[in-house]
Design a protein around this motif. Structure first.
Motif, PDB file in Angstrom:
ATOM      1  N   TRP A 108       0.672  -1.158  -0.117  1.00 29.39           N
ATOM      2  CA  TRP A 108      -0.079   0.002   0.074  1.00 29.39           C
ATOM      3  C   TRP A 108       0.906   1.309   0.117  1.00 29.39           C
ATOM      4  N   SER A 109       0.287   2.538  -0.517  1.00 28.11           N
ATOM      5  CA  SER A 109       0.985   3.616  -0.393  1.00 28.11           C
ATOM      6  C   SER A 109       0.281   4.504   0.139  1.00 28.11           C
ATOM      7  N   THR A 110       0.662   6.062   0.264  1.00 30.45           N
ATOM      8  CA  THR A 110       0.014   7.118   0.802  1.00 30.45           C
ATOM      9  C   THR A 110      -0.286   8.062  -0.244  1.00 30.45           C
ATOM     10  N   GLU A 111      -1.188   8.758  -0.426  1.00 26.51           N
ATOM     11  CA  GLU A 111      -1.615   9.709  -1.126  1.00 26.51           C
ATOM     12  C   GLU A 111      -0.909  11.119  -0.802  1.00 26.51           C
ATOM     13  N   GLU A 112      -0.313  11.881  -1.660  1.00 28.47           N
ATOM     14  CA  GLU A 112       0.494  12.931  -1.284  1.00 28.47           C
ATOM     15  C   GLU A 112      -0.257  13.964  -0.440  1.00 28.47           C
ATOM     16  N   ARG A 113      -1.422  14.418  -0.952  1.00 34.74           N
ATOM     17  CA  ARG A 113      -1.910  15.578  -0.333  1.00 34.74           C
ATOM     18  C   ARG A 113      -2.333  15.513   1.237  1.00 34.74           C
ATOM     19  N   GLY A 114      -3.063  14.418   1.435  1.00 38.45           N
ATOM     20  CA  GLY A 114      -3.644  14.190   2.823  1.00 38.45           C
ATOM     21  C   GLY A 114      -3.134  12.837   3.504  1.00 38.45           C
ATOM     22  N   GLY A 115      -2.168  12.101   2.833  1.00 37.98           N
ATOM     23  CA  GLY A 115      -1.686  10.858   3.382  1.00 37.98           C
ATOM     24  C   GLY A 115      -2.550   9.662   3.329  1.00 37.98           C
ATOM     25  N   LEU A 116      -3.750   9.645   2.621  1.00 35.91           N
ATOM     26  CA  LEU A 116      -4.809   8.434   2.727  1.00 35.91           C
ATOM     27  C   LEU A 116      -3.817   7.341   2.448  1.00 35.91           C
ATOM     28  N   PRO A 117      -4.233   6.230   2.838  1.00 32.18           N
ATOM     29  CA  PRO A 117      -3.682   4.863   2.440  1.00 32.18           C
ATOM     30  C   PRO A 117      -4.520   4.625   1.160  1.00 32.18           C
ATOM     31  N   LEU A 118      -3.702   4.066   0.103  1.00 30.82           N
ATOM     32  CA  LEU A 118      -4.230   3.759  -1.074  1.00 30.82           C
ATOM     33  C   LEU A 118      -3.622   2.205  -1.385  1.00 30.82           C
ATOM     34  N   LEU A 119      -4.618   1.563  -1.898  1.00 29.84           N
ATOM     35  CA  LEU A 119      -4.364  -0.115  -2.393  1.00 29.84           C
ATOM     36  C   LEU A 119      -4.239  -0.219  -3.752  1.00 29.84           C
ATOM     37  N   LEU A 120      -3.477   0.752  -4.279  1.00 31.32           N
ATOM     38  CA  LEU A 120      -3.399   0.643  -5.894  1.00 31.32           C
ATOM     39  C   LEU A 120      -2.867  -0.785  -6.554  1.00 31.32           C
ATOM     40  N   ALA A 121      -2.001  -1.293  -6.015  1.00 35.68           N
ATOM     41  CA  ALA A 121      -1.705  -2.627  -6.702  1.00 35.68           C
ATOM     42  C   ALA A 121      -2.702  -3.667  -6.334  1.00 35.68           C
ATOM     43  N   HIS A 122      -3.596  -3.341  -5.437  1.00 35.49           N
ATOM     44  CA  HIS A 122      -4.730  -4.376  -5.645  1.00 35.49           C
ATOM     45  C   HIS A 122      -6.203  -3.797  -6.219  1.00 35.49           C
ATOM     46  N   SER A 123      -6.164  -2.675  -6.744  1.00 36.45           N
ATOM     47  CA  SER A 123      -7.123  -1.822  -7.278  1.00 36.45           C
ATOM     48  C   SER A 123      -7.193  -1.502  -8.721  1.00 36.45           C
ATOM     49  N   SER A 124      -8.384  -1.468  -9.291  1.00 43.67           N
ATOM     50  CA  SER A 124      -8.645  -0.797 -10.815  1.00 43.67           C
ATOM     51  C   SER A 124      -8.641   0.844 -10.527  1.00 43.67           C
ATOM     52  N   TYR A 125      -9.082   1.381  -9.350  1.00 35.20           N
ATOM     53  CA  TYR A 125      -9.048   2.743  -9.037  1.00 35.20           C
ATOM     54  C   TYR A 125      -9.014   2.861  -7.671  1.00 35.20           C
TER      55      TYR A 125
END
Length: 173
Positions: A108-125
């Motif tokens: 997982w990674s964090t989105e730059e503006r607010g640091g939200l946790p993102l699961l981009l490797a496991h997601s379409s969007y």
């Protein structure tokens, strides 16, 4: 039948078959992620997601009131709706398990503006959202959110669907 207009829960008849009926309704599988007030990542699996409005872009999610994620959603920082790809069953199961360390050993990674946790490797969007309204809905809270940004995932063009208490992958392999 009339629509309920109060915040009072609607009584359900015992053994109404409600859970069986809802299991027959196919739903796209998402993981909602946010940050606690201390900055730690939280999240849960959801099929209670709907597109609400195109202009302005709004969506709605149902969130259990006893979950750990609801306070983080309501604190004003926003959340990410990670739309799982067809191979994301293991991620869905992890975020549905109340005892799991949901982010441990998971990409997982964090989105730059607010640091939200993102699961981009496991997601379409991943859809980044800001809560604009919340309403009580029985043992859940209905969250209406404005879409602030859509981030393409790297998980591919497939979709993960939950139907009849089982997972199904749809789309191109």
């Amino acid at each position: 039948m009339t629509a309920a207009t109060s915040d009072r829960p609607v009584d359900s008849p015992p053994d109404s078959g409600f859970l069986d009926a809802m299991a027959a309704l196919a739903g796209g599988v998402c993981v909602v992620t946010a940050l606690t007030s201390e900055g730690g990542p939280v999240g849960f699996t959801s099929t209670a997601v709907m597109s609400l409005s195109r202009e302005p872009q709004l969506l709605a999610i149902g969130v259990g009131r006893r979950g750990r994620t609801l306070p983080a959603l309501l604190d004003g920082r926003g959340f990410a709706l990670n739309i799982l790809h067809g191979g994301g069953e293991h991620v869905s199961r992890r975020f549905a398990d109340r005892s799991a360390d949901r982010f441990a050993d998971l990409e997982w990674s964090t989105e730059e503006r607010g640091g939200l946790p993102l699961l981009l490797a496991h997601s379409s969007y991943a859809v980044l959202c800001r809560v604009v309204r919340d309403l009580p809905a029985g043992d859940h809270q209905l969250i209406v959110a404005a879409v602030e940004e859509v981030v393409p995932g790297t998980g591919g063009p497939t979709a993960l669907v939950h139907h009849d208490r089982r997972y199904h992958a749809l789309g191109a392999a």
